[in-house]
Motif scaffolding. Sequence first.
Motif: not given
Length: 144
Positions: A124, A128, A132
């Motif tokens: 995860d 992320s 980003t």
Amino acid sequence: MADRLTQLQDAVNSLADQFCNAIGVLQQCGPPASFSNIQTAINKDQPVNPTEEYAQLFAALIARTAKDIDVLIDSLPSEESTAALQAASLYRLEEENHEAAARLEEVVYRGDMLLEKIQSALADIAQSQLKTRSGTHSQPLPDS
């Protein structure tokens, strides 16, 4: 590695060797005894031998070997140890082994579950970070 009986036999043989050597060295180095108060000039001129040092050395060796023999004798199974007692002891040890194996399996299972959670959290985090980074590359940089 030799079994305990062989170690005990070797220790007893070593003790016998030490006794023989001690007697031989003490006889060789000991001062001659006088018989019927007859002294010869040769006996008076002989140097004094360090028999006291030899006596202490052999006493220490013999005492240490005797202590080793006592330890080996104490480590031998007693006469009270029958086949039934040994079987009961082995059964108890097997039960303890099975209990420890069950505890180990439980700990390994919990470790596997924790590892899966950590790997999921890392995946995860990686997703992320990728989102980003890809989001910052697509946006134009502000002019200063």
